[in-house]
Motif scaffolding. Sequence first.
Motif, short mmCIF file in Angstrom:
data_model
loop_
_atom_site.label_atom_id
_atom_site.label_comp_id
_atom_site.label_asym_id
_atom_site.label_seq_id
_atom_site.Cartn_x
_atom_site.Cartn_y
_atom_site.Cartn_z
N LYS A 22 -28.04 42.11 89.40
CA LYS A 22 -27.03 41.31 88.70
C LYS A 22 -27.69 40.33 87.74
CE LYS A 22 -23.41 41.23 92.22
NZ LYS A 22 -22.68 40.34 93.16
N LEU A 23 -28.75 39.68 88.19
CA LEU A 23 -29.46 38.72 87.34
C LEU A 23 -30.02 39.42 86.11
CD1 LEU A 23 -30.63 35.89 86.82
CD2 LEU A 23 -32.56 36.54 88.29
N LYS A 24 -30.70 40.55 86.31
CA LYS A 24 -31.28 41.27 85.18
C LYS A 24 -30.19 41.75 84.22
CE LYS A 24 -34.05 44.33 87.18
NZ LYS A 24 -35.16 45.28 87.39
N ALA A 25 -29.09 42.25 84.74
CA ALA A 25 -28.01 42.73 83.89
C ALA A 25 -27.45 41.60 83.04
CB ALA A 25 -26.90 43.36 84.74
N ASN A 26 -27.22 40.45 83.63
CA ASN A 26 -26.69 39.31 82.89
C ASN A 26 -27.67 38.84 81.81
OD1 ASN A 26 -24.22 39.17 84.21
ND2 ASN A 26 -25.02 37.87 85.82
N MET A 27 -28.95 38.84 82.13
CA MET A 27 -29.95 38.44 81.15
C MET A 27 -30.01 39.43 80.00
SD MET A 27 -32.83 37.12 83.83
CE MET A 27 -33.94 36.25 82.73
N MET A 28 -29.95 40.71 80.31
CA MET A 28 -29.98 41.75 79.27
C MET A 28 -28.76 41.65 78.36
SD MET A 28 -31.52 44.95 81.45
CE MET A 28 -31.62 46.11 80.08
N ILE A 29 -27.61 41.40 78.93
CA ILE A 29 -26.39 41.25 78.14
C ILE A 29 -26.52 40.05 77.20
CG2 ILE A 29 -23.95 40.62 78.28
CD1 ILE A 29 -23.90 42.35 80.91
N ALA A 30 -27.07 38.95 77.71
CA ALA A 30 -27.25 37.76 76.89
C ALA A 30 -28.20 38.03 75.73
CB ALA A 30 -27.76 36.60 77.74
N ILE A 31 -29.32 38.66 76.02
CA ILE A 31 -30.31 38.95 74.97
C ILE A 31 -29.70 39.88 73.92
CG2 ILE A 31 -32.53 40.03 74.47
CD1 ILE A 31 -33.36 39.07 77.36
N ARG A 32 -29.03 40.91 74.37
CA ARG A 32 -28.41 41.85 73.43
C ARG A 32 -27.37 41.14 72.56
NH1 ARG A 32 -26.02 46.49 76.45
NH2 ARG A 32 -24.31 45.06 76.75
N SER A 33 -26.59 40.24 73.14
CA SER A 33 -25.59 39.49 72.38
C SER A 33 -26.24 38.59 71.33
CB SER A 33 -24.74 38.64 73.32
OG SER A 33 -23.97 39.44 74.15
N THR A 60 -31.18 47.37 74.70
CA THR A 60 -29.83 47.53 74.16
C THR A 60 -29.08 48.69 74.82
OG1 THR A 60 -30.63 48.83 72.29
CG2 THR A 60 -30.40 46.47 71.95
N ASN A 61 -29.80 49.64 75.38
CA ASN A 61 -29.18 50.76 76.07
C ASN A 61 -29.02 50.53 77.57
OD1 ASN A 61 -28.66 52.58 73.87
ND2 ASN A 61 -30.86 52.79 73.69
N GLY A 62 -29.32 49.30 78.02
CA GLY A 62 -29.07 48.92 79.41
C GLY A 62 -29.97 49.56 80.43
N LYS A 63 -31.18 49.91 80.06
CA LYS A 63 -32.11 50.54 81.01
C LYS A 63 -32.74 49.45 81.88
CE LYS A 63 -32.61 54.67 78.40
NZ LYS A 63 -33.46 55.72 77.92
N ILE A 64 -31.96 49.01 82.83
CA ILE A 64 -32.30 47.87 83.67
C ILE A 64 -33.59 48.07 84.46
CG2 ILE A 64 -30.96 48.58 85.69
CD1 ILE A 64 -29.94 45.65 85.81
N ASP A 65 -33.89 49.31 84.82
CA ASP A 65 -35.09 49.60 85.61
C ASP A 65 -36.37 49.42 84.80
OD1 ASP A 65 -34.06 51.91 84.18
OD2 ASP A 65 -35.63 53.08 85.16
N LYS A 66 -36.27 49.29 83.48
CA LYS A 66 -37.44 49.14 82.62
C LYS A 66 -37.88 47.68 82.46
CE LYS A 66 -37.46 53.50 81.14
NZ LYS A 66 -38.54 54.40 81.38
N PHE A 67 -37.13 46.74 83.06
CA PHE A 67 -37.40 45.32 82.86
C PHE A 67 -37.52 44.56 84.17
CE2 PHE A 67 -35.47 46.80 79.01
CZ PHE A 67 -36.22 46.21 78.03
#
Length: 104
Positions: A22-33, A60-67
């Motif tokens: 959840k934390l990684k997803a939220n951070m990725m969404i923020a960065i992409r925005s 940008t493609n949401g590959k959460i496992d890469k981060f």
Amino acid sequence: MKSYSSPFELLTDDANEISNLKLKANMMIAIRSIIESKGWNQSDAARELGVSQPRISNLTNGKIDKFSVDMLMDLLVKLGFRFEFNYTPVQDNIPQLSMKVAVA
């Protein structure tokens, strides 16, 4: 029928892993925005953030496992954000953690 409070519960029943996802997803969404709001294409974002264009594509493609959380925090710091963490004791095997992110 079982109900889920998060799509990550479909991947694991480990509360710590769900929290991390959840934390990684939220951070990725923020960065992409932020990248979108600045009007950067992937090459621009890569240059500004000091990473490769494929790295930005993964983000940008949401590959959460890469981060990792560390990598995402580093990107947010480069975008001018700072972090403040608050910890509380673990209850029911779920760590209580809050994080404030603010523009530096």
